[in-house]
Design a protein around this motif. Structure first.
Motif, PDB file in Angstrom:
ATOM      1  N   ALA A 163      71.017  53.311  39.006  1.00  0.00           N
ATOM      2  CA  ALA A 163      70.054  54.403  38.932  1.00  0.00           C
ATOM      3  C   ALA A 163      69.258  54.570  40.223  1.00  0.00           C
ATOM      4  N   PRO A 164      68.654  53.496  40.814  1.00  0.00           N
ATOM      5  CA  PRO A 164      67.905  53.699  42.061  1.00  0.00           C
ATOM      6  C   PRO A 164      68.770  54.269  43.183  1.00  0.00           C
ATOM      7  N   LEU A 165      69.982  53.815  43.307  1.00  0.00           N
ATOM      8  CA  LEU A 165      70.883  54.323  44.335  1.00  0.00           C
ATOM      9  C   LEU A 165      71.197  55.795  44.097  1.00  0.00           C
ATOM     10  N   ALA A 166      71.407  56.162  42.831  1.00  0.00           N
ATOM     11  CA  ALA A 166      71.705  57.558  42.511  1.00  0.00           C
ATOM     12  C   ALA A 166      70.531  58.454  42.867  1.00  0.00           C
ATOM     13  N   ARG A 167      69.296  57.980  42.595  1.00  0.00           N
ATOM     14  CA  ARG A 167      68.122  58.785  42.943  1.00  0.00           C
ATOM     15  C   ARG A 167      68.007  58.956  44.442  1.00  0.00           C
TER      16      ARG A 167
END
Length: 212
Positions: free
Chosen positions: A11-15
């Protein structure tokens, strides 16, 4: 009752990827807008013209905004050109003949005669690409000294009016606070057996501690 919320590991990488993509799109849109709207007098390729007069009716009417871009003009194109004889003035008319080397034959759509000028490609600022009806009338209205002065007066009145109201509220308020009611604090500070004296000079009986 409690529930466990599980966050996906990516999730953090996708954001971060989404934010980077959004930034790239934003900067690209800004660069495209700057490239499209950069005026010719600053080295760009875009000329904005507000139509004045009836020579191009019904194609363009007074107050229309015409956006033209530099390019290779051809017979049939509506162009914006600047003849040397007009000392900086611009004309927006249609090419009806000639060429860019020896001079174009230019005529307004609503005119029965051709222009007395034969501009070459060096004198053509741009070829009309699009127009927005009546937008120029808004610009002229805002630029009017009467409208501009009226806006300044209204803005000044709005700034002064709250200040006058605040002054009236201040004048109506009583600046002297009301005396606090309650026992005389000075009497509490007197030692036991000391007679108290009122404001009018009357002596009160001495305070005697009660026996236990």
């Amino acid at each position: 009752m409690t529930s466990d919320v599980t966050t996906a590991p990516g999730a953090p990488l996708a954001r971060r990827v989404l934010r980077a993509v959004a930034s790239v799109l934003l900067y690209s849109a800004a660069a495209l807008a700057a490239w499209l709207l950069w005026p010719t007098n600053l080295g760009g390729c875009t000329t904005l013209t507000i139509v004045s007069g009836h020579s191009m009716e019904p194609t363009y009417e007074t107050g229309d905004l015409v956006v033209s871009r530099c390019g290779e003009p051809q017979v049939g194109d509506v162009v914006v050109y600047r003849p040397e004889q007009l000392d900086g003035g611009r004309i927006i008319h249609r090419l009806v003949g000639g060429d860019g080397t020896n001079g174009w034959v230019v005529q307004g759509d609503n005119n029965d005669w051709t222009d007395p000028f034969a501009p070459t490609n060096d004198q053509i600022l741009g070829v009309a690409q699009l127009h927005v009806a009546k937008v120029g009338l808004v610009g002229r209205l805002v630029a009017s000294p009467w409208v501009f002065g009226s806006c300044l007066l209204i803005a000044g009145a709005l700034l002064v009016w709250p200040s006058s109201r605040d002054e009236d509220d201040t004048d109506d308020a009583d600046p002297t606070p009301a005396p606090a009611s309650g026992p005389d604090p000075a009497a509490d500070d007197l030692p036991t057996g000391t007679p108290a004296v009122d404001d009018d000079g009357t002596r009160r009986p001495a305070l005697t501690p009660a026996g236990g």
